[in-house]
Design an enzyme around this catalytic site. Structure first.
Site, PDB file in Angstrom:
ATOM      1  N   LYS A 134       0.837  -1.212   0.000  1.00 38.62           N
ATOM      2  CA  LYS A 134       0.000   0.000   0.000  1.00 38.62           C
ATOM      3  C   LYS A 134       0.871   1.261   0.000  1.00 38.62           C
ATOM      4  O   LYS A 134       0.610   2.210  -0.732  1.00 38.62           O
ATOM      5  CB  LYS A 134      -0.948  -0.017   1.212  1.00 38.62           C
ATOM      6  N   ASP A 137     -10.820   3.053   4.375  1.00 37.81           N
ATOM      7  CA  ASP A 137     -11.166   1.627   4.298  1.00 37.81           C
ATOM      8  C   ASP A 137     -12.682   1.419   4.229  1.00 37.81           C
ATOM      9  O   ASP A 137     -13.144   0.325   3.907  1.00 37.81           O
ATOM     10  CB  ASP A 137     -10.648   0.899   5.557  1.00 37.81           C
ATOM     11  N   GLN A 148      -4.465  -1.622   9.721  1.00 42.53           N
ATOM     12  CA  GLN A 148      -4.461  -2.932   9.076  1.00 42.53           C
ATOM     13  C   GLN A 148      -5.026  -4.000  10.021  1.00 42.53           C
ATOM     14  O   GLN A 148      -4.682  -4.052  11.200  1.00 42.53           O
ATOM     15  CB  GLN A 148      -3.023  -3.303   8.655  1.00 42.53           C
TER      16      GLN A 148
HETATM   17  N1  GUN Z   1      -7.042  -6.863   6.227  1.00 43.57           N
HETATM   18  C1  GUN Z   1      -7.475  -7.553   5.140  1.00 43.57           C
HETATM   19  N2  GUN Z   1      -8.028  -6.725   4.239  1.00 43.57           N
HETATM   20  C2  GUN Z   1      -7.927  -5.483   4.757  1.00 43.57           C
HETATM   21  C3  GUN Z   1      -8.331  -4.202   4.277  1.00 43.57           C
HETATM   22  O1  GUN Z   1      -8.906  -4.029   3.197  1.00 43.57           O
HETATM   23  N3  GUN Z   1      -8.046  -3.154   5.101  1.00 43.57           N
HETATM   24  C4  GUN Z   1      -7.451  -3.310   6.313  1.00 43.57           C
HETATM   25  N4  GUN Z   1      -7.251  -2.222   7.051  1.00 43.57           N
HETATM   26  N5  GUN Z   1      -7.086  -4.491   6.779  1.00 43.57           N
HETATM   27  C5  GUN Z   1      -7.321  -5.569   5.999  1.00 43.57           C
END
Ligand code: GUN
Length: 291
Positions: free
Chosen positions: A52, A119, A96
């Site tokens: 990311k 998110d 995350q």
């Molecule tokens: N863990 C798995 N997918 C995601 C996501 O799209 N965002 C976040 N913050 N954690 C995740």
């Protein structure tokens, strides 16, 4: 069979975002800035967060990575979130998941300012999404919508079967695809671990979205000919022939199902890269809202 290539598509989207960022800079506007918080040492999570941050650099965003140790308390994570909520330099941020067991995930997600919740996990944004109001759509379902749109896969009037009811994928995906929207108007069945006769249901599907997290769960006998298959699964399985010691498997037995499918996403290189591209899109939106 047509491969729904998330790698190329996400690269196209990143190019589009890069041009928009250049334009923003030319107009003297603020450079979009994403922050990511990661708690602990989960290898897969670290890889995703790293990707990311790298993607931010590629499109010309600013990024801040906040790495907290496994023993971080819930209170100190909440205080970090408060700091990010109030930092005017940061347009959007993510925490995350998964979080260590001693931290209440719900409490953490509720603490994020909905305006910075790129998110789309905050109840305010989930509610707006469910009502088809403008908001941040969470990146994985948003990426799947985008992939279906760019490959012109018809969803209107089609029967979509979603396997998995997670808050991150299965649940929002089923809501979005049933809505009146460009990629939507589908008849959606959401299935899960308590569903009986799953195969009878998947055999009726025009589109299957596998998001349950069990490697190679969806097999050739469970789908009809010319089905569209979206594989959200990405599980690390031990493989001593690989330098990393593992390989990545999706929820779909790709080799056999791809022979029957009209469209199918690969793993890796399908939904995963799309998720990152859509997080960038949400961050761009957050930044525009701030400008
Ligand atoms: N863990 C798995 N997918 C995601 C996501 O799209 N965002 C976040 N913050 N954690 C995740």
């Amino acid at each position: 069979m047509i491969l729904l290539d998330g790698k190329t598509t996400s690269s196209d989207i990143k190019d589009e975002i890069t041009l928009e960022v250049l334009q923003l800079k030319k107009e003297g506007k603020k450079t979009p800035h994403l922050a990511a918080v990661i708690v602990g040492n989960n290898g897969a999570s670290r890889t995703y967060v790293g990707a990311k941050v790298k993607a931010c650099n590629r499109v010309g965003f600013l990024s801040t990575l906040i790495e907290l140790t496994d023993d971080t308390t819930e209170a100190s994570l909440l205080s970090k979130i408060d700091e990010l909520n109030n930092n005017i330099e940061i347009d959007g941020f993510i925490v995350q998941l998964p979080l260590p067991k001693h931290i209440d995930e719900q409490k953490v997600l509720m603490a994020v300012d909905p305006k910075k919740d790129v998110d789309g996990f905050h109840p305010t944004n989930v509610g707006k999404m469910a009502l088809n109001l403008p908001t941040f759509i969470s990146a994985t379902p948003y990426g799947i919508l985008e992939l279906l749109e760019r490959y012109k896969v018809e969803t209107s009037g089609k029967h979509v079967v979603v396997i998995g009811r997670s808050h991150i994928v299965g649940s929002p995906m089923s809501i979005l695809l049933s809505q009146k929207r460009t990629v939507g108007n589908a008849t959606v069945t959401i299935t899960h671990s308590r569903t009986r006769n799953l195969k009878e249901i998947t055999l009726q599907a025009d589109i299957v979205i596998a998001a349950l997290g069990i490697p190679e769960f969806l097999t050739e006998d469970m789908v009809k000919a010319n089905v569209t298959v979206i594989d959200v699964g990405i599980t690390r399985v031990e493989d001593t022939t690989k330098k990393s010691g593992y390989r990545l498997l999706g929820d779909v037995a790709f080799d056999e199902v791809s022979k029957k499918a009209a469209y199918i996403t690969p793993v890796p290189g399908g939904v995963g890269p799309m998720t990152i591209a859509m997080l960038l899109k949400n961050t761009l939106l957050a930044s525009k809202n701030n400008n």
